[in-house]
Scaffold this motif. Sequence first.
Motif, PDB file in Angstrom:
ATOM      1  N   PRO A  91      37.911  19.613  45.840  1.00  0.00           N
ATOM      2  CA  PRO A  91      38.726  19.463  46.344  1.00  0.00           C
ATOM      3  C   PRO A  91      39.837  19.630  47.794  1.00  0.00           C
ATOM      4  CG  PRO A  91      39.272  21.840  46.057  1.00  0.00           C
ATOM      5  CD  PRO A  91      38.089  21.092  45.567  1.00  0.00           C
ATOM      6  N   ILE A  92      39.646  18.295  48.345  1.00  0.00           N
ATOM      7  CA  ILE A  92      40.155  17.727  49.209  1.00  0.00           C
ATOM      8  C   ILE A  92      41.447  18.108  50.028  1.00  0.00           C
ATOM      9  CG2 ILE A  92      41.220  15.804  51.121  1.00  0.00           C
ATOM     10  CD1 ILE A  92      39.176  14.265  49.237  1.00  0.00           C
ATOM     11  N   GLY A  93      41.431  18.926  51.324  1.00  0.00           N
ATOM     12  CA  GLY A  93      42.707  19.926  51.718  1.00  0.00           C
ATOM     13  C   GLY A  93      42.769  21.340  50.820  1.00  0.00           C
ATOM     14  N   ASN A  94      41.899  21.259  49.943  1.00  0.00           N
ATOM     15  CA  ASN A  94      42.098  22.794  49.838  1.00  0.00           C
ATOM     16  C   ASN A  94      42.181  23.917  50.479  1.00  0.00           C
ATOM     17  OD1 ASN A  94      41.369  25.868  47.655  1.00  0.00           O
ATOM     18  ND2 ASN A  94      42.669  24.293  46.743  1.00  0.00           N
ATOM     19  N   ARG A 152      41.371  40.856  44.448  1.00  0.00           N
ATOM     20  CA  ARG A 152      41.202  39.770  43.568  1.00  0.00           C
ATOM     21  C   ARG A 152      40.938  37.987  44.834  1.00  0.00           C
ATOM     22  NH1 ARG A 152      47.570  36.438  43.863  1.00  0.00           N
ATOM     23  NH2 ARG A 152      46.663  34.435  42.569  1.00  0.00           N
ATOM     24  N   GLU A 153      41.096  38.988  45.977  1.00  0.00           N
ATOM     25  CA  GLU A 153      40.893  37.930  47.244  1.00  0.00           C
ATOM     26  C   GLU A 153      39.209  37.937  46.885  1.00  0.00           C
ATOM     27  OE1 GLU A 153      40.816  34.238  49.395  1.00  0.00           O
ATOM     28  OE2 GLU A 153      42.289  35.930  48.906  1.00  0.00           O
ATOM     29  N   ILE A 154      38.437  38.941  47.053  1.00  0.00           N
ATOM     30  CA  ILE A 154      36.755  39.463  46.340  1.00  0.00           C
ATOM     31  C   ILE A 154      36.227  38.360  45.575  1.00  0.00           C
ATOM     32  CG2 ILE A 154      35.056  40.699  46.162  1.00  0.00           C
ATOM     33  CD1 ILE A 154      36.726  42.767  48.100  1.00  0.00           C
ATOM     34  N   ALA A 155      37.139  38.711  44.413  1.00  0.00           N
ATOM     35  CA  ALA A 155      36.504  37.733  42.994  1.00  0.00           C
ATOM     36  C   ALA A 155      36.833  36.396  43.285  1.00  0.00           C
ATOM     37  CB  ALA A 155      37.370  38.240  42.308  1.00  0.00           C
ATOM     38  N   ARG A 166      44.702  32.790  46.762  1.00  0.00           N
ATOM     39  CA  ARG A 166      46.041  32.513  45.730  1.00  0.00           C
ATOM     40  C   ARG A 166      46.156  30.500  45.765  1.00  0.00           C
ATOM     41  NH1 ARG A 166      48.550  30.802  50.740  1.00  0.00           N
ATOM     42  NH2 ARG A 166      47.227  31.558  52.875  1.00  0.00           N
ATOM     43  N   VAL A 167      45.046  29.886  45.439  1.00  0.00           N
ATOM     44  CA  VAL A 167      45.116  28.636  45.274  1.00  0.00           C
ATOM     45  C   VAL A 167      44.268  28.075  44.608  1.00  0.00           C
ATOM     46  CG1 VAL A 167      46.222  28.093  47.526  1.00  0.00           C
ATOM     47  CG2 VAL A 167      44.444  28.021  47.150  1.00  0.00           C
TER      48      VAL A 167
END
Length: 134
Positions: free
Chosen positions: A92-95, A70-73, A100-101
């Motif tokens: 997106p500032i602060g992202n 999931r993280e790789i993709a 996972r977000v």
Amino acid sequence: MRRRPPLHDVVRVRIAELVESAARAHVIGDQATAWRQLEDAHVLSQPWVRPHLRVHAHMLGFALRQRDIREIAGQVGRLLLAGPGSVTGRYPIGNTGRSRVSAFAAMPIRDDLADLLSTAPSAPPSDETGPANS
């Protein structure tokens, strides 16, 4: 389009420190700390193309070592979006930059990171291609 200030040494150095700290945490098996360090580096790097791409490349490397599909993709997709987002100021500032977000969700910036970003313009600017960004 947001006008981005030049990358200042205080921010460049802090991003490099966070990436190095993440690598050390990963080596000793503290994955949670490693990801937190990379997330902080990501928040700081967003306005600048090269540092932003480098942080996502480090995130992709961590995801590959963890075999987290999931993280790789998510990181592959973010690597495609990070450059244009930084160039246009449409990020997106602060992202935190993790899969996972949402890649499009703005998030609150922690006070210490916001302070660093707000005080950085008073420091002498640095070329984005400096040794800490290699």
